[in-house]
Scaffold this active site. Sequence first.
Site, PDB file in Angstrom:
ATOM      1  N   THR A  77       0.867  -1.184   0.000  1.00 33.40           N
ATOM      2  CA  THR A  77       0.000   0.000   0.000  1.00 33.40           C
ATOM      3  C   THR A  77       0.902   1.231   0.000  1.00 33.40           C
ATOM      4  O   THR A  77       2.012   1.191   0.554  1.00 33.40           O
ATOM      5  CB  THR A  77      -0.911   0.052   1.235  1.00 33.40           C
ATOM      6  OG1 THR A  77      -0.080   0.153   2.380  1.00 33.40           O
ATOM      7  CG2 THR A  77      -1.788  -1.161   1.349  1.00 33.40           C
ATOM      8  N   GLU A 128      -5.958  -3.781   0.726  1.00 35.93           N
ATOM      9  CA  GLU A 128      -6.216  -4.826   1.717  1.00 35.93           C
ATOM     10  C   GLU A 128      -7.453  -5.655   1.391  1.00 35.93           C
ATOM     11  O   GLU A 128      -7.701  -6.690   2.008  1.00 35.93           O
ATOM     12  CB  GLU A 128      -6.378  -4.193   3.114  1.00 35.93           C
ATOM     13  CG  GLU A 128      -5.100  -3.597   3.687  1.00 35.93           C
ATOM     14  CD  GLU A 128      -4.821  -2.161   3.252  1.00 35.93           C
ATOM     15  OE1 GLU A 128      -5.398  -1.723   2.242  1.00 35.93           O
ATOM     16  OE2 GLU A 128      -4.023  -1.482   3.925  1.00 35.93           O
ATOM     17  N   LYS A 177     -13.349  18.271  11.603  1.00 41.63           N
ATOM     18  CA  LYS A 177     -14.150  18.322  12.839  1.00 41.63           C
ATOM     19  C   LYS A 177     -14.316  19.776  13.255  1.00 41.63           C
ATOM     20  O   LYS A 177     -13.430  20.377  13.842  1.00 41.63           O
ATOM     21  CB  LYS A 177     -13.471  17.500  13.933  1.00 41.63           C
ATOM     22  CG  LYS A 177     -13.450  16.042  13.563  1.00 41.63           C
ATOM     23  CD  LYS A 177     -12.829  15.154  14.615  1.00 41.63           C
ATOM     24  CE  LYS A 177     -12.642  13.770  14.040  1.00 41.63           C
ATOM     25  NZ  LYS A 177     -11.268  13.491  13.598  1.00 41.63           N
ATOM     26  N   TRP A 186     -18.990  16.862  12.277  1.00 45.47           N
ATOM     27  CA  TRP A 186     -18.137  16.394  11.183  1.00 45.47           C
ATOM     28  C   TRP A 186     -18.563  16.963   9.836  1.00 45.47           C
ATOM     29  O   TRP A 186     -19.744  16.985   9.511  1.00 45.47           O
ATOM     30  CB  TRP A 186     -18.180  14.860  11.101  1.00 45.47           C
ATOM     31  CG  TRP A 186     -17.448  14.179  12.201  1.00 45.47           C
ATOM     32  CD1 TRP A 186     -16.865  14.772  13.284  1.00 45.47           C
ATOM     33  CD2 TRP A 186     -17.231  12.778  12.340  1.00 45.47           C
ATOM     34  NE1 TRP A 186     -16.293  13.820  14.081  1.00 45.47           N
ATOM     35  CE2 TRP A 186     -16.494  12.587  13.540  1.00 45.47           C
ATOM     36  CE3 TRP A 186     -17.563  11.665  11.578  1.00 45.47           C
ATOM     37  CZ2 TRP A 186     -16.110  11.323  13.971  1.00 45.47           C
ATOM     38  CZ3 TRP A 186     -17.191  10.415  12.009  1.00 45.47           C
ATOM     39  CH2 TRP A 186     -16.465  10.243  13.194  1.00 45.47           C
TER      40      TRP A 186
HETATM   41  P1  ADP Z   1      -3.455   3.047  -0.772  1.00 43.63           P
HETATM   42  O1  ADP Z   1      -4.110   2.531   0.471  1.00 43.63           O
HETATM   43  O2  ADP Z   1      -2.236   2.356  -1.173  1.00 43.63           O
HETATM   44  O3  ADP Z   1      -3.431   4.546  -0.883  1.00 43.63           O
HETATM   45  P2  ADP Z   1      -5.694   1.947  -2.017  1.00 43.63           P
HETATM   46  O4  ADP Z   1      -6.019   1.869  -3.446  1.00 43.63           O
HETATM   47  O5  ADP Z   1      -5.648   0.710  -1.242  1.00 43.63           O
HETATM   48  O6  ADP Z   1      -4.357   2.672  -1.979  1.00 43.63           O
HETATM   49  O7  ADP Z   1      -6.626   3.041  -1.320  1.00 43.63           O
HETATM   50  C1  ADP Z   1      -7.794   2.715  -0.663  1.00 43.63           C
HETATM   51  C2  ADP Z   1      -8.543   3.960  -0.243  1.00 43.63           C
HETATM   52  O8  ADP Z   1      -8.924   4.749  -1.362  1.00 43.63           O
HETATM   53  C3  ADP Z   1      -9.838   3.654   0.446  1.00 43.63           C
HETATM   54  O9  ADP Z   1      -9.653   3.308   1.787  1.00 43.63           O
HETATM   55  C4  ADP Z   1     -10.617   4.947   0.259  1.00 43.63           C
HETATM   56  O10 ADP Z   1     -10.261   5.930   1.219  1.00 43.63           O
HETATM   57  C5  ADP Z   1     -10.144   5.436  -1.080  1.00 43.63           C
HETATM   58  N1  ADP Z   1     -11.147   5.090  -2.096  1.00 43.63           N
HETATM   59  C6  ADP Z   1     -11.132   4.079  -2.972  1.00 43.63           C
HETATM   60  N2  ADP Z   1     -12.216   4.106  -3.765  1.00 43.63           N
HETATM   61  C7  ADP Z   1     -12.957   5.158  -3.379  1.00 43.63           C
HETATM   62  C8  ADP Z   1     -14.224   5.717  -3.786  1.00 43.63           C
HETATM   63  N3  ADP Z   1     -14.919   5.215  -4.790  1.00 43.63           N
HETATM   64  N4  ADP Z   1     -14.673   6.808  -3.120  1.00 43.63           N
HETATM   65  C9  ADP Z   1     -13.973   7.344  -2.107  1.00 43.63           C
HETATM   66  N5  ADP Z   1     -12.790   6.872  -1.683  1.00 43.63           N
HETATM   67  C10 ADP Z   1     -12.285   5.801  -2.302  1.00 43.63           C
END
Ligand code: ADP
Length: 539
Positions: A186, A331, A439, A444
């Site tokens: 990640t 994950e 916040k 929020w």
């Molecule tokens: P990294 O964790 O390596 O930055 P990831 O691709 O695993 O890359 O990122 C996951 C995160 O991306 C999610 O936990 C979320 O916050 C964000 N995310 C993914 N898809 C969406 C979506 N459609 N809308 C909003 N946030 C998103």
Amino acid sequence: MLGLMMDQQLLISSIADHAARYHGDTEIVSLNSDGSQFRYDYSGAHGNMLKLAGALEKLGLEKTDRVATLAWNNHRHFEIYFAVSGNGQICHTLNPRLFPEQLIYIINHAEDKALFFDQTFLPLVEGLRKHLGTIKHFVLMEDHDSELAKTHPWLSFYGDLLADSDENYSWPDNIDERDACSLCYTSGTTGNPKGVLFSHRSTLIHAMMSATPDVMNFSARDCLLPVVPMFHVNAWGTPYAAPMVGAKLVLPGPGLDGESLTKLFLAEGVTISAGVPTIWGGLLDYLDANNIKLPDMKRTVVGGSACPPSMLDRFRDDYDIEVLHAWGMTELSPLGTVNNIKNKHLKMPEDELRQLRTLQGRPPFGVELGIFDDEAKQLPNDGKSQGDLYCRGPWVMSEYFGGEGGDPLVDGWFPTGDVATLDEDGFMCIRDRSKDIIKSGGEWISSVELENLAMGHPDIGDAAVIAASHKKWSERPLLIVVPKDGIQIDEKVLLEYYQGKVAKWWIPDAVIVTKEIPRNATGKIRKNVLREEYGNSLR
Ligand code: ADP
């Protein structure tokens, strides 16, 4: 009493075998790093996968050895995916957009034994090489080049590996479906990147579900072009799902700009694609400017960051392309939810339906979601209660590679780090990353919602909203925008645009105009960088 069914393992190699057996003549089109095109089919790919697997054995690679890649979406990368996993090694995709220090950390942490890379990355690899003690084989994903071989004696060539390999190699039979098949780190906005180690079983179940109609909806009648890179969570599993269903596969190489994609979409009759919102913004602008339509294109999966509702409308109203808004994370292999409606929504009034389609969607079979409060108490699925999003299922990670970060689970659930709401049908709405939520006076405010609205403004090219420190309210929203070419932004007029769209107290306190929104290697806004720069500007 055990069931009396055949105990066949769910293995990555079985996908390649199936595609070659029943979709052997289905085409794969690939763009090389130099822009030239290569065409063959699942049968040709299968032959090369077996040859490469044989070559890996000849190189002395053993079961569970990590084999890294630094490569675009192309046919050789596709072959490596299957040859490495099929042979019992672990395919470790590296994101070339990471900083060299991060790549060095990741490769050493994974103890990669071989590195396959595209010509584009030769200068990068030359720079990294002396820091990579575990790598025994540096393989350039090209045919033999005698000039390069002279100047770079440490290089091996992909073409040579295939040419020297045994035609009749067969997959080893000592692989269990629970064995690891691929590894992805990640991007980690804070701290070191952490590895997520997928199994054959998790990958196959994920691919099977992803192809179903209410998820990504792939079939043997489709032509799939994954824009999402194969180094970003295995291109969301599409390189497994496409051969599983026998879809034609178009691998676009490095050219992901609007013009290059449009050419490929039109020439190959692409029906479905998948990628992050920033890429689609570029494509839509190009189509608009050149008055081009994509008649074959039916739908596209958009995820990785929130898809602004204005993008959904543009795809649908101007191009008759359905957007499948999806949410996931490394994950989760990465699929968590996809937005497809249910039978009961078919009669919904148009404006309500449009609103529903902007959400991140609902989980397929295989993913269970829950919303939890600060004490890890589960909140109701009422579409209103907002809290930490947890999930569990057979393709959700149980711990990071090498035990990094200790036990990440809470009572058997994986906390995603996102804040969301969930309704009784499972439709989920991401409000924010928990560290990005604003916040204000104990209440929020969703930075994602404010960004989505800003992106719908005709003068705005890109936008981010961050929490800026505030004397009275502790935090207040600050809007940072990149105007479209040549446009002057009037702060007051821009903020008035929010009137009536959100509660008054949600409207950002100020606007900052900048040239570029910083993004990380997977296209996400680097809010920590923005907070460092502008976080005190309201004080
Ligand atoms: P990294 O964790 O390596 O930055 P990831 O691709 O695993 O890359 O990122 C996951 C995160 O991306 C999610 O936990 C979320 O916050 C964000 N995310 C993914 N898809 C969406 C979506 N459609 N809308 C909003 N946030 C998103």
